[in-house]
Scaffold this motif. Structure first.
Motif, PDB file in Angstrom:
ATOM      1  N   UNK A 154       0.832  -1.203   0.000  1.00  0.00           N
ATOM      2  CA  UNK A 154       0.000   0.000   0.000  1.00  0.00           C
ATOM      3  C   UNK A 154       0.868   1.255   0.000  1.00  0.00           C
ATOM      4  N   UNK A 155       1.909   1.253   0.824  1.00  0.00           N
ATOM      5  CA  UNK A 155       2.804   2.410   0.891  1.00  0.00           C
ATOM      6  C   UNK A 155       3.524   2.641  -0.436  1.00  0.00           C
ATOM      7  N   UNK A 156       3.796   1.571  -1.162  1.00  0.00           N
ATOM      8  CA  UNK A 156       4.431   1.676  -2.471  1.00  0.00           C
ATOM      9  C   UNK A 156       3.436   2.082  -3.564  1.00  0.00           C
ATOM     10  N   UNK A 157       2.162   2.232  -3.179  1.00  0.00           N
ATOM     11  CA  UNK A 157       1.078   2.565  -4.104  1.00  0.00           C
ATOM     12  C   UNK A 157       0.915   1.494  -5.184  1.00  0.00           C
ATOM     13  N   UNK A 158       1.200   0.260  -4.793  1.00  0.00           N
ATOM     14  CA  UNK A 158       1.009  -0.883  -5.689  1.00  0.00           C
ATOM     15  C   UNK A 158      -0.334  -1.539  -5.458  1.00  0.00           C
ATOM     16  N   UNK A 159      -0.801  -1.519  -4.229  1.00  0.00           N
ATOM     17  CA  UNK A 159      -2.034  -2.214  -3.871  1.00  0.00           C
ATOM     18  C   UNK A 159      -3.013  -1.269  -3.191  1.00  0.00           C
ATOM     19  N   UNK A 160      -4.294  -1.411  -3.542  1.00  0.00           N
ATOM     20  CA  UNK A 160      -5.371  -0.687  -2.879  1.00  0.00           C
ATOM     21  C   UNK A 160      -6.354  -1.711  -2.338  1.00  0.00           C
ATOM     22  N   UNK A 182      -3.727  -0.749  10.174  1.00  0.00           N
ATOM     23  CA  UNK A 182      -2.872  -0.044  11.131  1.00  0.00           C
ATOM     24  C   UNK A 182      -1.484  -0.653  11.258  1.00  0.00           C
ATOM     25  N   UNK A 183      -1.294  -1.850  10.761  1.00  0.00           N
ATOM     26  CA  UNK A 183       0.012  -2.509  10.857  1.00  0.00           C
ATOM     27  C   UNK A 183       1.048  -1.741  10.043  1.00  0.00           C
ATOM     28  N   UNK A 184       2.217  -1.474  10.605  1.00  0.00           N
ATOM     29  CA  UNK A 184       3.242  -0.734   9.851  1.00  0.00           C
ATOM     30  C   UNK A 184       3.858  -1.606   8.760  1.00  0.00           C
ATOM     31  N   UNK A 185       4.407  -0.990   7.715  1.00  0.00           N
ATOM     32  CA  UNK A 185       5.089  -1.767   6.675  1.00  0.00           C
ATOM     33  C   UNK A 185       6.274  -2.534   7.248  1.00  0.00           C
ATOM     34  N   UNK A 186       6.478  -3.738   6.750  1.00  0.00           N
ATOM     35  CA  UNK A 186       7.596  -4.552   7.237  1.00  0.00           C
ATOM     36  C   UNK A 186       8.926  -3.868   6.969  1.00  0.00           C
ATOM     37  N   UNK A 187       9.038  -3.175   5.848  1.00  0.00           N
ATOM     38  CA  UNK A 187      10.285  -2.480   5.539  1.00  0.00           C
ATOM     39  C   UNK A 187      10.602  -1.420   6.590  1.00  0.00           C
ATOM     40  N   UNK A 188       9.572  -0.749   7.106  1.00  0.00           N
ATOM     41  CA  UNK A 188       9.781   0.260   8.151  1.00  0.00           C
ATOM     42  C   UNK A 188      10.208  -0.399   9.459  1.00  0.00           C
ATOM     43  N   UNK A 189       9.593  -1.524   9.776  1.00  0.00           N
ATOM     44  CA  UNK A 189       9.948  -2.259  10.992  1.00  0.00           C
ATOM     45  C   UNK A 189      11.425  -2.650  10.952  1.00  0.00           C
ATOM     46  N   UNK A 190      11.855  -3.214   9.840  1.00  0.00           N
ATOM     47  CA  UNK A 190      13.250  -3.641   9.698  1.00  0.00           C
ATOM     48  C   UNK A 190      14.202  -2.446   9.770  1.00  0.00           C
ATOM     49  N   UNK A 191      13.875  -1.385   9.055  1.00  0.00           N
ATOM     50  CA  UNK A 191      14.752  -0.214   8.990  1.00  0.00           C
ATOM     51  C   UNK A 191      14.910   0.426  10.365  1.00  0.00           C
ATOM     52  N   UNK A 192      13.814   0.594  11.089  1.00  0.00           N
ATOM     53  CA  UNK A 192      13.891   1.260  12.390  1.00  0.00           C
ATOM     54  C   UNK A 192      14.558   0.375  13.441  1.00  0.00           C
TER      55      UNK A 192
END
Length: 276
Positions: A87-93, A153-163
């Motif tokens: 969703x964040x990548x604007x690939x999926x709605x 509400x779940x954060x993107x996995x990429x954000x979880x890994x990065x942070x």
């Protein structure tokens, strides 16, 4: 409309003998837009996991499902965090509606695939009839316009890994992902190995402070500090982790997370201990 779809499918359809994952991969490679209509939970889960493995360009994906299906699937942190990435990548709605009565359908630019469960395995029935494909897409577009956004509400996995990597270093991020990759699902139910439990176990393995882990979790949207605190207490009651006080210059001492057993050094040990 359902009768028309059944008639069209029976007159032009071809049974796909590919594995479900191969069907999805094949469709992804050959289309610029993709519609997933009324997926069963198993179909939606496998679809998301397959899409998330693709490194190349992805088509624009729209998913229309019942609220119950969306809630069931997104209760799993593994799937929900990957949906959030898409969703964040604007690939999926993603949208929800209760006005769907047909089977699970995947609609690309030039074909419709109806998913079937045969002998416990997912397969597909495909039609490339132009009129039928246009009919289904038109019907879906009308339903999409009258459906409701589904808030995830779940954060993107990429954000979880990065942070995790930025806040605690590579080892903590590696440990978290190793545990996550070692389990099939993270449903987040009581007494299960959910994302908060994993974070606390990994934090304890690396002797991190409860304050730092819970603040990270709240800041990234994984869970509130209160949830981290309740889960920490549950793990203490089960004799999985313990804490020691760490004095600070001002205010109450912080709590350092520790594993009760010194030999719990890998993901398998952590999973077995919390599931015991």
């Amino acid at each position: 409309m359902l009768v028309l779809i059944e008639k069209s499918m029976s007159s032009t359809a071809a049974v796909l003998d590919q594995e479900f994952k191969e069907i999805i991969q094949s469709v992804l490679e050959e289309t610029e837009s993709l519609l997933l209509i009324n997926p069963a939970p198993k179909v939606f889960r496998e679809f998301v996991l397959t899409v998330s493995e693709v490194d190349d360009h992805l088509p624009d994906i729209q998913v229309l499902a019942s609220p119950d299906v969306l809630k069931t699937v997104t209760d799993d942190f593994i799937v929900a965090s990957q949906i959030s990435d898409l969703i964040e990548q604007e690939t999926l709605a993603l949208r929800a509606t209760t006005e769907i009565s047909r089977n699970s359908l995947l609609v690309s630019d030039d074909q419709v695939v109806a998913f079937l469960a045969i002998d416990g395995k997912l397969s597909g029935l495909s039609s490339e009839d132009d009129e039928f494909v246009d009919n289904v897409r038109s019907t879906f577009n009308d339903e999409w316009e009258t459906s409701n956004d589904f808030n995830l509400r779940t954060p993107p996995l990429s954000r979880v890994k990065k942070t995790l990597r930025e806040e605690f270093g590579d080892e903590v991020e590696d440990d978290f992902m190793t545990v996550l990759d070692s389990v099939e699902s993270v449903p987040g139910e009581e007494n299960e190995l959910d994302e908060v439990t994993i974070a606390l176990l990994v934090g304890a393995k690396n002797n991190e402070l409860l304050y730092d882990i819970s603040k990270w979790g709240e800041d990234t949207g994984v869970a509130s500090k209160a949830t981290f605190s309740r889960t920490k207490t549950r793990l203490e009651d089960r004799n999985v982790i313990e804490t020691e006080k760490v004095p600070i210059e001002i205010g109450r001492p912080r709590l350092r997370l520790l594993l009760v057993e010194d030999n719990l050094q890998n993901s398998e040990d952590l999973i077995e201990q919390v599931d015991a």
